[in-house]
Write an enzyme that holds these catalytic residues in place. Structure first.
Site, PDB file in Angstrom:
ATOM      1  N   ASP A 108     -35.464  31.076 -15.449  1.00 34.22           N
ATOM      2  CA  ASP A 108     -34.379  31.822 -14.439  1.00 34.22           C
ATOM      3  C   ASP A 108     -35.131  31.748 -12.983  1.00 34.22           C
ATOM      4  O   ASP A 108     -36.443  31.938 -13.046  1.00 34.22           O
ATOM      5  CB  ASP A 108     -34.045  33.287 -14.811  1.00 34.22           C
ATOM      6  CG  ASP A 108     -32.924  33.289 -15.923  1.00 34.22           C
ATOM      7  OD1 ASP A 108     -32.461  32.427 -16.252  1.00 34.22           O
ATOM      8  OD2 ASP A 108     -33.127  34.207 -16.859  1.00 34.22           O
ATOM      9  N   ASP A 125     -26.493  29.578 -15.705  1.00 33.39           N
ATOM     10  CA  ASP A 125     -25.627  30.833 -15.968  1.00 33.39           C
ATOM     11  C   ASP A 125     -24.151  31.053 -15.233  1.00 33.39           C
ATOM     12  O   ASP A 125     -23.548  31.427 -15.562  1.00 33.39           O
ATOM     13  CB  ASP A 125     -26.572  32.199 -15.641  1.00 33.39           C
ATOM     14  CG  ASP A 125     -27.734  32.169 -16.694  1.00 33.39           C
ATOM     15  OD1 ASP A 125     -27.810  31.639 -17.824  1.00 33.39           O
ATOM     16  OD2 ASP A 125     -28.700  32.845 -16.170  1.00 33.39           O
TER      17      ASP A 125
END
Length: 146
Positions: A108, A125
Site C-alpha cells: 500500500d 483497492d
C-alpha cells in the site's frame, strides 16, 4: 467472446498498472504532503488491517474467494453484462493477492492523514472499489430487462 476479451484485457491491464506502481514504491519512491503521503506500507490484513491474525493463511483464503467469484461470474453468465467491472475486480484482487505471495503483505502507498488517519490503500483497492460501486449501480438503477 467479446465480453471475455473485455474482461481479460481489463483484468490484465489493472494487474500490470498496479504492479508497476507498486514497484516504484518498493524501489524507494516517497512523497510527503500535508494531507496525503505517498509512502510504502505493507498490509498484513485486508481492509483496515482486519484478519491480520490469520497470518500466512490469509493469502490462501483470498485465493479461494477469488477463484469462487470467478467461477460464479463465469458459470452464471454475468460476464456478458459485467465484463468491465468484473475485470476491475479480478485484476485488483489478483494484484493484491500477488503481493501477499511475493511480499508477505499487500503493498500500500496512499496514506491519507488530513484531519484524521484513514486506511492506507493502493491502485488495486481503488479498482476493486470502483468495480463494486459500478456493479451496485447497474444492479439497482439499471436492472436487466426481463
Amino acid at each position: 467472446m467479446r465480453s471475455f476479451a473485455i474482461f481479460l484485457l481489463v483484468a490484465i491491464g489493472i494487474f500490470i498498472i498496479d504492479q508497476n506502481i507498486k514497484t516504484l514504491f518498493l524501489e524507494g519512491y516517497y512523497r510527503g504532503g500535508s494531507c496525503i503521503d505517498l509512502s510504502l506500507h505493507f498490509n498484513k490484513g485486508v481492509a483496515f488491517s482486519m484478519f491480520a491474525f490469520i497470518g500466512p493463511y490469509l493469502k490462501w483464503v483470498q485465493a479461494l474467494l477469488i477463484g469462487g467469484i470467478l467461477y460464479y461470474v463465469l458459470s452464471k453468465g454475468y460476464l456478458k453484462r459485467y465484463a468491465f467491472p468484473a475485470g476491475l475486480l479480478i485484476g485488483g484482487a489478483l494484484g493484491n493477492l500477488y503481493d501477499r505471495f511475493v511480499h508477505a503483505g499487500v503493498v500500500d502507498y496512499v496514506a491519507w492523514h488530513c484531519g484524521f488517519n484513514f486506511a492506507v490503500f493502493n491502485f488495486a483497492d481503488v479498482a476493486i472499489d470502483l468495480a463494486v460501486a459500478w456493479i451496485l449501480i447497474m444492479v439497482y438503477f439499471f436492472p436487466p430487462k426481463a
